[in-house]
Write an enzyme that holds these catalytic residues in place. Structure first.
Site, PDB file in Angstrom:
ATOM      1  N   GLU A 249       0.692  -1.535  -0.342  1.00 38.42           N
ATOM      2  CA  GLU A 249      -0.108  -0.195   0.365  1.00 38.42           C
ATOM      3  C   GLU A 249       1.088   0.947  -0.136  1.00 38.42           C
ATOM      4  O   GLU A 249       1.628   2.149   1.065  1.00 38.42           O
ATOM      5  CB  GLU A 249      -0.789   0.151   1.748  1.00 38.42           C
ATOM      6  N   CYS A 283      -1.807   9.578   2.616  1.00 35.34           N
ATOM      7  CA  CYS A 283      -1.425   8.862   0.992  1.00 35.34           C
ATOM      8  C   CYS A 283      -2.544   8.861   0.188  1.00 35.34           C
ATOM      9  O   CYS A 283      -2.401   9.135  -1.263  1.00 35.34           O
ATOM     10  CB  CYS A 283      -1.088   7.200   1.529  1.00 35.34           C
TER      11      CYS A 283
HETATM   12  P1  NAD Z   1       8.390   4.514   4.547  1.00 33.34           P
HETATM   13  O1  NAD Z   1       8.740   3.643   3.564  1.00 33.34           O
HETATM   14  O2  NAD Z   1       9.304   5.281   5.180  1.00 33.34           O
HETATM   15  O3  NAD Z   1       8.340   3.710   6.156  1.00 33.34           O
HETATM   16  C1  NAD Z   1       7.094   2.811   6.464  1.00 33.34           C
HETATM   17  C2  NAD Z   1       8.184   1.440   6.899  1.00 33.34           C
HETATM   18  O4  NAD Z   1       9.009   0.380   6.679  1.00 33.34           O
HETATM   19  C3  NAD Z   1       8.421   2.223   8.341  1.00 33.34           C
HETATM   20  O5  NAD Z   1       8.461   0.970   9.606  1.00 33.34           O
HETATM   21  C4  NAD Z   1      10.301   1.532   8.165  1.00 33.34           C
HETATM   22  O6  NAD Z   1      10.393   1.191   9.366  1.00 33.34           O
HETATM   23  C5  NAD Z   1      10.193   0.353   6.742  1.00 33.34           C
HETATM   24  N1  NAD Z   1      11.060   0.635   6.236  1.00 33.34           N
HETATM   25  C6  NAD Z   1      12.043   0.869   5.789  1.00 33.34           C
HETATM   26  N2  NAD Z   1      12.867   0.746   5.319  1.00 33.34           N
HETATM   27  C7  NAD Z   1      11.889  -0.985   5.073  1.00 33.34           C
HETATM   28  C8  NAD Z   1      13.141  -2.254   4.524  1.00 33.34           C
HETATM   29  N3  NAD Z   1      14.042  -1.977   4.387  1.00 33.34           N
HETATM   30  N4  NAD Z   1      12.803  -2.892   4.998  1.00 33.34           N
HETATM   31  C9  NAD Z   1      11.722  -3.194   5.399  1.00 33.34           C
HETATM   32  N5  NAD Z   1      10.976  -1.865   6.022  1.00 33.34           N
HETATM   33  C10 NAD Z   1      11.443  -0.869   5.797  1.00 33.34           C
HETATM   34  O7  NAD Z   1       7.011   5.508   4.634  1.00 33.34           O
HETATM   35  P2  NAD Z   1       6.708   6.453   5.967  1.00 33.34           P
HETATM   36  O8  NAD Z   1       7.803   7.988   5.905  1.00 33.34           O
HETATM   37  O9  NAD Z   1       6.482   5.990   7.182  1.00 33.34           O
HETATM   38  O10 NAD Z   1       4.824   6.830   5.288  1.00 33.34           O
HETATM   39  C11 NAD Z   1       5.027   7.313   4.772  1.00 33.34           C
HETATM   40  C12 NAD Z   1       4.349   6.951   3.127  1.00 33.34           C
HETATM   41  O11 NAD Z   1       3.596   5.765   3.482  1.00 33.34           O
HETATM   42  C13 NAD Z   1       3.988   8.119   2.701  1.00 33.34           C
HETATM   43  O12 NAD Z   1       4.671   7.451   0.646  1.00 33.34           O
HETATM   44  C14 NAD Z   1       2.351   7.611   1.938  1.00 33.34           C
HETATM   45  O13 NAD Z   1       1.827   7.695   0.965  1.00 33.34           O
HETATM   46  C15 NAD Z   1       2.577   6.094   2.340  1.00 33.34           C
HETATM   47  N6  NAD Z   1       0.715   5.358   2.671  1.00 33.34           N
HETATM   48  C16 NAD Z   1       0.628   5.012   2.111  1.00 33.34           C
HETATM   49  C17 NAD Z   1      -0.779   4.363   2.204  1.00 33.34           C
HETATM   50  C18 NAD Z   1      -1.698   3.791   1.539  1.00 33.34           C
HETATM   51  O14 NAD Z   1      -2.440   2.366   2.254  1.00 33.34           O
HETATM   52  N7  NAD Z   1      -1.545   4.044   0.117  1.00 33.34           N
HETATM   53  C19 NAD Z   1      -1.511   4.816   3.325  1.00 33.34           C
HETATM   54  C20 NAD Z   1      -0.558   5.415   4.724  1.00 33.34           C
HETATM   55  C21 NAD Z   1       0.838   5.884   3.651  1.00 33.34           C
END
Ligand code: NAD
Length: 475
Positions: A249, A283
């Site tokens: 997502e 998002c």
């Molecule tokens: P992010 O991708 O930086 O982090 C998300 C999670 O991934 C965190 O728990 C982080 O620690 C983890 N992570 C980071 N690197 C990783 C790796 N290599 N392997 C596994 N896990 C890893 O996102 P964010 O800044 O926390 O959130 C914002 C983003 O989330 C935006 O792009 C937003 O659009 C998206 N988002 C999408 C939805 C949806 O339902 N489509 C909902 C909310 C947020």
């Protein structure tokens, strides 16, 4: 200084000796401390989840449903406490934090309904001559251990969208919430423990995405990865998750098209909320608004006036409309993108300043080009672009001219144009007479193109956490 939390592994609260502080994103004050999971703790969580596979799969449907209902009750009883934690650790204004807490409760109630009704079908085997004398049916089996990785912007409800379907499906789960907002997930774990989930059914660990998150993705024990977060991390997960099932997502640069003959009051009110709720860190935040030229001047003037009345304040101030961004680095990044647009010829109609190293003024831009970052990338901040278009169809074309495809919105009172929008916009959801920011928790929700793979919304997430097993019995 706030309280100390513990990680939740195999039904127990554990420490690791290494502590992390979680801060109030407005003031920088410490909200609480929690242990950082070391390698041994991650291993323990994976093993506990793996060992709980059969127990969870064999938990009768009525028990899964009762546990989910007990979690919903627990969330209701602790709603204010949880909303306060969301407001502090995620910087979410009170009205939205409270909304998130009550939505999460509903997510668990929906999951209880799914747990009770999950079923398969019989197959008319003798529709084929080769199937004569055979009885066939299929049903859904839990996929096994699920690894869940969640982002900062909905520290409860996006966790709920993974925990609730996993319990409904009969899957154990290892959860790694976002590093900046892990405490709400630990409050939820307290409620889950009290609701009687078997030990190992939920495990919550904390630490860096690059190490712990990556370990969850690459370890052979989880059979399914469910990830909500950025496109970059989602892409990495897809490339490193081998043959596991994956739900991604991801982000969006959501567009709205406003037609000439529409309820302008409604469009204004909804676009204002959609652009600035949670400081634009959703998002499905409204990022691009395409306005039919006949209503563009009126809409723009009124939207800009309303933007200037929004209150930017500490999230716990009940009248706060906009809180901080998740980090000072995001304030800097947002300001760079806005300045870059202005340097490229965009006009600033409101905002455009840092209010502190943590908060950014609600910002409205026009005369942007589609190639500017504020238009084509996901801005994830209180920044919105308003552009005038000669026709509704031109608006649809621009709205769909994106790598992303999560949700879009159109405002029109013309039925044919509404259907045109539904067909022409390539997104997981098209909201007619509402903003892309609209979501209720039982609808299918997820993206096309760079916005992701798979769907959430409890029933759909359960589909993705179960596998179909076909049974044939020879009479
Ligand atoms: P992010 O991708 O930086 O982090 C998300 C999670 O991934 C965190 O728990 C982080 O620690 C983890 N992570 C980071 N690197 C990783 C790796 N290599 N392997 C596994 N896990 C890893 O996102 P964010 O800044 O926390 O959130 C914002 C983003 O989330 C935006 O792009 C937003 O659009 C998206 N988002 C999408 C939805 C949806 O339902 N489509 C909902 C909310 C947020």
């Amino acid at each position: 200084m706030g309280r100390d939390f513990h990680l939740f592994v195999d039904g127990q609260w554990i420490e690791t000796g290494q502590w992390d502080e979680v801060k109030d994103k407005w003031s920088g004050e410490v909200v609480g401390r929690l242990p950082v999971a070391d390698e041994a703790t991650v291993e323990r969580a994976l093993e506990a989840g793996h060992n709980a596979t059969n127990t969870m799969a064999e938990l009768p449907a009525h028990q899964r449903a009762s546990i989910l209902e007990a979690i919903a009750d627990g969330l209701q009883q602790r709603e204010e406490e949880i909303a306060t934690m969301i407001a502090l650790e995620a910087g979410k204004s009170w009205k939205y934090a409270l909304g998130e807490a009550s939505r999460a409760r509903e997510t668990f109630i929906f999951a209880a309904g799914i747990a009770r009704t999950l079923h398969g079908e019989t197959v008319p085997m003798d529709a084929s001559s080769a199937g004569e004398g055979r009885f066939g049916f299929w049903y859904r089996e839990p996929v096994g251990l699920v690894a869940a990785i969640t982002p900062f912007n909905f520290p409860l409800n996006l966790v709920a969208h993974k925990v609730a379907p996993a319990i409904a499906a009969g899957c154990p789960l290892v959860l790694k919430p976002a590093g900046t907002t892990p405490l709400t997930a630990l409050l939820l774990a307290e409620i889950v423990k009290n609701a009687g989930l078997p030990k190992g059914g939920l495990n919550v660990i904390h630490g860096s995405g690059r190490t712990i998150g990556a370990k969850l993705v690459t370890d052979p024990r989880p059979r399914k990865i469910t990830f909500t977060g950025s496109r970059e991390v989602g892409t990495w997960i897809k490339q490193h998750s081998d043959l596991k099932r994956v739900t991604l997502e991801l982000g969006n640069n959501s567009a709205v098209v406003v037609d000439k003959d529409t309820d302008l009051e409604l469009a204004l009110e909804r676009c204002l909320m959609g652009a600035f709720a949670n400081s634009g860190q959703v998002c499905i935040s409204v990022q691009r608004i395409y306005l039919h030229e006949e209503i563009a001047a009126t809409f723009t003037e009124r939207f800009v006036t309303a933007t200037k009345t929004l209150r930017v304040d500490h999230p716990l101030v009940k009248e706060s409309d906009i809180g901080p961004l998740i980090s000072p680095a995001d304030v800097d990044r947002t300001h760079d993108w806005v300045q870059e647009a202005v340097a490229g010829g965009a006009t600033l109609l409101a905002g455009g300043q840092k209010l502190s190293d943590r908060a950014y003024a609600p910002t409205v831009l026009t005369n942007t080009t589609p190639a500017m970052k504020v238009s084509c990338d996901e801005v994830f901040a209180p920044v919105v672009v308003l552009e005038t278009v000669p026709s509704f169809e031109d608006g649809l074309r621009l709205a769909d001219d994106t790598d992303f495809g999560l949700q879009a919105g159109v405002f029109t009172s013309n039925l044919q144009r509404a259907f045109r929008a539904i067909r022409r916009i390539h997104a997981g959801g098209v909201m007619v007479n509402d903003v892309p920011t609209f979501r209720v928790d039982h609808m299918p929700y997820g993206g096309m193109r760079a916005s992701g793979i798979g769907r959430e919304g409890v029933r759909f997430a359960v589909d993705e956490m179960t596998e179909i097993k076909m049974v044939m019995i020879r009479e």
